[in-house]
Motif scaffolding. Sequence first.
Motif, PDB file in Angstrom:
ATOM      1  N   VAL A 153       0.847  -1.208   0.000  1.00  0.00           N
ATOM      2  CA  VAL A 153       0.000   0.000   0.000  1.00  0.00           C
ATOM      3  C   VAL A 153       0.872   1.244   0.000  1.00  0.00           C
ATOM      4  CG1 VAL A 153      -1.768   1.290   1.269  1.00  0.00           C
ATOM      5  CG2 VAL A 153      -1.703  -1.214   1.438  1.00  0.00           C
ATOM      6  N   GLY A 154       0.642   2.147  -0.943  1.00  0.00           N
ATOM      7  CA  GLY A 154       1.292   3.452  -0.806  1.00  0.00           C
ATOM      8  C   GLY A 154       1.872   4.012  -2.075  1.00  0.00           C
ATOM      9  N   SER A 180      -2.936   1.864  -4.246  1.00  0.00           N
ATOM     10  CA  SER A 180      -2.446   3.257  -4.230  1.00  0.00           C
ATOM     11  C   SER A 180      -3.476   4.171  -4.870  1.00  0.00           C
ATOM     12  CB  SER A 180      -1.143   3.366  -5.037  1.00  0.00           C
ATOM     13  OG  SER A 180      -1.428   3.251  -6.422  1.00  0.00           O
ATOM     14  N   LEU A 199      -8.350   1.564  -0.394  1.00  0.00           N
ATOM     15  CA  LEU A 199      -7.619   0.801   0.626  1.00  0.00           C
ATOM     16  C   LEU A 199      -8.397  -0.438   1.070  1.00  0.00           C
ATOM     17  CD1 LEU A 199      -5.177   0.636   2.587  1.00  0.00           C
ATOM     18  CD2 LEU A 199      -6.566   1.893   4.228  1.00  0.00           C
ATOM     19  N   SER A 211       3.110  -1.395   4.136  1.00  0.00           N
ATOM     20  CA  SER A 211       2.988   0.019   3.843  1.00  0.00           C
ATOM     21  C   SER A 211       4.341   0.536   3.355  1.00  0.00           C
ATOM     22  CB  SER A 211       2.552   0.708   5.139  1.00  0.00           C
ATOM     23  OG  SER A 211       2.532   2.080   4.976  1.00  0.00           O
ATOM     24  N   GLN A 235      -3.890   5.886   4.787  1.00  0.00           N
ATOM     25  CA  GLN A 235      -3.054   5.683   5.985  1.00  0.00           C
ATOM     26  C   GLN A 235      -3.596   4.463   6.741  1.00  0.00           C
ATOM     27  OE1 GLN A 235      -3.427   7.889   9.868  1.00  0.00           O
ATOM     28  NE2 GLN A 235      -1.565   8.894   9.113  1.00  0.00           N
ATOM     29  N   LEU A 236      -2.709   3.550   7.108  1.00  0.00           N
ATOM     30  CA  LEU A 236      -3.144   2.363   7.859  1.00  0.00           C
ATOM     31  C   LEU A 236      -3.247   2.704   9.334  1.00  0.00           C
ATOM     32  CD1 LEU A 236      -0.929  -0.352   6.130  1.00  0.00           C
ATOM     33  CD2 LEU A 236      -3.417  -0.170   6.008  1.00  0.00           C
ATOM     34  N   HIS A 249       6.676  -3.002   6.818  1.00  0.00           N
ATOM     35  CA  HIS A 249       7.115  -1.716   6.249  1.00  0.00           C
ATOM     36  C   HIS A 249       8.630  -1.851   6.071  1.00  0.00           C
ATOM     37  CE1 HIS A 249       7.911   2.512   5.654  1.00  0.00           C
ATOM     38  NE2 HIS A 249       6.648   2.856   5.844  1.00  0.00           N
ATOM     39  N   GLU A 258       2.091   7.477   6.344  1.00  0.00           N
ATOM     40  CA  GLU A 258       1.564   6.203   5.803  1.00  0.00           C
ATOM     41  C   GLU A 258       1.034   5.273   6.908  1.00  0.00           C
ATOM     42  OE1 GLU A 258       4.719   7.215   5.226  1.00  0.00           O
ATOM     43  OE2 GLU A 258       6.103   5.738   6.064  1.00  0.00           O
ATOM     44  N   LEU A 259       1.564   5.423   8.130  1.00  0.00           N
ATOM     45  CA  LEU A 259       1.083   4.604   9.259  1.00  0.00           C
ATOM     46  C   LEU A 259       0.671   5.517  10.400  1.00  0.00           C
ATOM     47  CD1 LEU A 259       3.730   1.693   9.556  1.00  0.00           C
ATOM     48  CD2 LEU A 259       1.486   1.635   8.447  1.00  0.00           C
TER      49      LEU A 259
END
Length: 297
Positions: A153-154, A180, A199, A211, A235-236, A249, A258-259
């Motif tokens: 993800v990202g 993404s 997401l 991420s 964002q997770l 990550h 992102e987190l």
Amino acid sequence: MRHLVSIRDLDQKTIHDLVDKALGNPEDLPIFDGEKVLLLFLEASSRTRVSFEVATHDLKAKPILVQEQGSSLEKNETLQDTLLNFRSMGLRTFVIRCKEKDDLLSLCNISGVSIINAGDGKREHPTQALLDLTTLRSFFSWKGLEKKTLAIVGDLKSSRVAQSWSLLAPLVGLKLRLVSPPEWRPQSWGSEHSYFDKLKDGVVGADFVMSLRVQKERHDAAESAVTDRFIQGFQLNANNLSSGAFLMHPGPVNWGVELHAELQKHSNSLILKQVKHGVDLRRALLAEILSAQVQGQ
Ligand code: CP
């Protein structure tokens, strides 16, 4: 194995052997007393640089660190000339983190050298994908991994880690989802992967969710404009990370981007396990490359 520039350099058996060696007893690896490994880092790094240094020490070889600052690269000496000069000093094994403009493949043509890609601009970061795989393999057999799904993800388009994974996943039978905003989706990473721009759809049911750092320094204006929307939608956090999924990550993490910071102590986080496996994988890889060097002398 003489070089590792791309995951394309590897077949399935080589990957299995390397990862299984990384997870084996380090004392079963050969030692290389008197050998030297030149670490040439032209972009910032903490994990990759130090893990290669630790791995080199573990094999009883000597690491020599050169960074752009303070080297003659600052005086516009080319990377090719830099390596030719180091080669004349008897150095043969080069771990290199380089920039977009550099060309690692052409360095492989220098007689007698081994080139290991430690992060190549926006292109590839094969040892990161392999150490991530080592973490996955520490939980499942190779057969078991074939039934698993990894969602990344990202900021895919800027990510050399995700690009290496797009090549690695099919070689080991993992299902790969790439999640993404449309602006950060790469154009040409293969139709065998599933692409998601929401997401929730991308992470539902995934066994592992990785991420990626938002790489602001690599963005053009259009890509940069997406960051706020990304934080809102991708964002997770503890709610949108499916229960049971492992969190990964490659680092460095930008908490709050992102987190969510609430994931810092998440019980299913593998982030620091990945770092440990960075040393294990790079030690096993260096043992392969140094063995080929010693045999070729
Ligand atoms: N994952 C990774 O490459 O981290 P560093 O940039 O700190 O080496």
